[in-house]
Motif scaffolding. Sequence first.
Motif, PDB file in Angstrom:
ATOM      1  N   MET A  67       0.698  -1.135   0.484  1.00  0.00           N
ATOM      2  CA  MET A  67       0.104  -0.066  -0.485  1.00  0.00           C
ATOM      3  C   MET A  67       0.958   1.747  -0.067  1.00  0.00           C
ATOM      4  O   MET A  67       1.747   1.458   0.814  1.00  0.00           O
ATOM      5  CB  MET A  67      -0.895   0.225   1.283  1.00  0.00           C
ATOM      6  CG  MET A  67      -1.808   1.344   0.947  1.00  0.00           C
ATOM      7  SD  MET A  67      -2.853   1.265   2.575  1.00  0.00           S
ATOM      8  CE  MET A  67      -2.377  -0.220   4.151  1.00  0.00           C
ATOM      9  N   ASP A  68       1.074   1.798  -1.203  1.00  0.00           N
ATOM     10  CA  ASP A  68       0.970   3.256  -0.730  1.00  0.00           C
ATOM     11  C   ASP A  68       1.283   4.162  -0.534  1.00  0.00           C
ATOM     12  O   ASP A  68       1.394   5.126   0.129  1.00  0.00           O
ATOM     13  CB  ASP A  68       1.701   3.913  -2.744  1.00  0.00           C
ATOM     14  CG  ASP A  68       2.395   2.819  -3.373  1.00  0.00           C
ATOM     15  OD1 ASP A  68       3.087   2.109  -2.886  1.00  0.00           O
ATOM     16  OD2 ASP A  68       2.274   2.974  -4.219  1.00  0.00           O
ATOM     17  N   ARG A  69      -0.810   4.607  -0.180  1.00  0.00           N
ATOM     18  CA  ARG A  69      -0.961   5.785   0.779  1.00  0.00           C
ATOM     19  C   ARG A  69      -2.533   5.195   1.269  1.00  0.00           C
ATOM     20  O   ARG A  69      -3.035   4.283   0.053  1.00  0.00           O
ATOM     21  CB  ARG A  69      -0.609   7.073  -0.743  1.00  0.00           C
ATOM     22  CG  ARG A  69      -1.935   7.787  -0.111  1.00  0.00           C
ATOM     23  CD  ARG A  69      -0.937   9.321  -0.380  1.00  0.00           C
ATOM     24  NE  ARG A  69      -0.199   9.401  -0.925  1.00  0.00           N
ATOM     25  CZ  ARG A  69       0.824  10.348  -1.456  1.00  0.00           C
ATOM     26  NH1 ARG A  69       0.076  10.700  -2.828  1.00  0.00           N
ATOM     27  NH2 ARG A  69       1.939  10.516  -1.789  1.00  0.00           N
ATOM     28  N   VAL A  70      -2.988   6.304   2.765  1.00  0.00           N
ATOM     29  CA  VAL A  70      -4.179   6.003   2.566  1.00  0.00           C
ATOM     30  C   VAL A  70      -5.163   7.307   2.682  1.00  0.00           C
ATOM     31  O   VAL A  70      -4.024   8.710   3.122  1.00  0.00           O
ATOM     32  CB  VAL A  70      -4.638   5.773   3.670  1.00  0.00           C
ATOM     33  CG1 VAL A  70      -5.632   5.120   4.171  1.00  0.00           C
ATOM     34  CG2 VAL A  70      -3.997   4.072   4.072  1.00  0.00           C
ATOM     35  N   ILE A  71      -5.366   7.431   2.151  1.00  0.00           N
ATOM     36  CA  ILE A  71      -6.644   8.791   1.937  1.00  0.00           C
ATOM     37  C   ILE A  71      -7.542   8.688   3.277  1.00  0.00           C
ATOM     38  O   ILE A  71      -8.369   8.528   3.571  1.00  0.00           O
ATOM     39  CB  ILE A  71      -6.789  10.037   0.425  1.00  0.00           C
ATOM     40  CG1 ILE A  71      -5.879   9.667  -0.052  1.00  0.00           C
ATOM     41  CG2 ILE A  71      -7.606  10.782   0.930  1.00  0.00           C
ATOM     42  CD1 ILE A  71      -5.785   9.690  -1.363  1.00  0.00           C
ATOM     43  N   LEU A  72      -7.288  10.276   4.198  1.00  0.00           N
ATOM     44  CA  LEU A  72      -8.530  10.127   5.387  1.00  0.00           C
ATOM     45  C   LEU A  72      -9.385  11.229   4.653  1.00  0.00           C
ATOM     46  O   LEU A  72      -8.900  12.336   4.108  1.00  0.00           O
ATOM     47  CB  LEU A  72      -7.596  10.302   6.227  1.00  0.00           C
ATOM     48  CG  LEU A  72      -7.237   9.491   7.094  1.00  0.00           C
ATOM     49  CD1 LEU A  72      -6.430   9.368   7.656  1.00  0.00           C
ATOM     50  CD2 LEU A  72      -8.084   7.601   6.762  1.00  0.00           C
ATOM     51  N   GLY A  73     -11.047  11.407   5.069  1.00  0.00           N
ATOM     52  CA  GLY A  73     -11.695  12.545   4.095  1.00  0.00           C
ATOM     53  C   GLY A  73     -12.091  13.282   5.874  1.00  0.00           C
ATOM     54  O   GLY A  73     -11.555  13.960   6.416  1.00  0.00           O
ATOM     55  N   THR A  74     -13.673  12.770   5.721  1.00  0.00           N
ATOM     56  CA  THR A  74     -14.460  13.339   6.617  1.00  0.00           C
ATOM     57  C   THR A  74     -13.564  12.411   8.184  1.00  0.00           C
ATOM     58  O   THR A  74     -13.603  13.331   9.611  1.00  0.00           O
ATOM     59  CB  THR A  74     -15.486  12.311   7.080  1.00  0.00           C
ATOM     60  OG1 THR A  74     -16.451  12.972   5.537  1.00  0.00           O
ATOM     61  CG2 THR A  74     -16.801  12.938   8.180  1.00  0.00           C
ATOM     62  N   ALA A  75     -12.681  11.525   8.813  1.00  0.00           N
ATOM     63  CA  ALA A  75     -12.160  10.975   9.450  1.00  0.00           C
ATOM     64  C   ALA A  75     -11.224  12.357  10.217  1.00  0.00           C
ATOM     65  O   ALA A  75     -10.415  12.395  11.302  1.00  0.00           O
ATOM     66  CB  ALA A  75     -11.320   9.550   9.794  1.00  0.00           C
TER      67      ALA A  75
END
Length: 84
Positions: free
Chosen positions: A1-9
């Motif tokens: 996994m290269d990246r995780v994008i968090l939004g509302t959290a």
Amino acid sequence: MDRVILGTAAVTDEAFLKAAVAAYGEKIAVGIDIKDGCVAIKGWTEKSREKAMDFCGKMEQLGVRTITCTDISRDGAMQGPNHE
């Protein structure tokens, strides 16, 4: 996994965001949906009280190195980017 994008959290749970950045560093990105200058949350259904530019500065202070922004008032409207 290269990246995780968090939004509302990232907006609603600062402790979770801090823990994620501490554990995974630059692999954590934040996606910011902007409406009328504020950060929108919950799939664009709510507008938070967070001003977009202030929120970006806060993310930088918390160690977030990648931010993606979408002006949802223009998204899909074929009007091009909102540089303002």
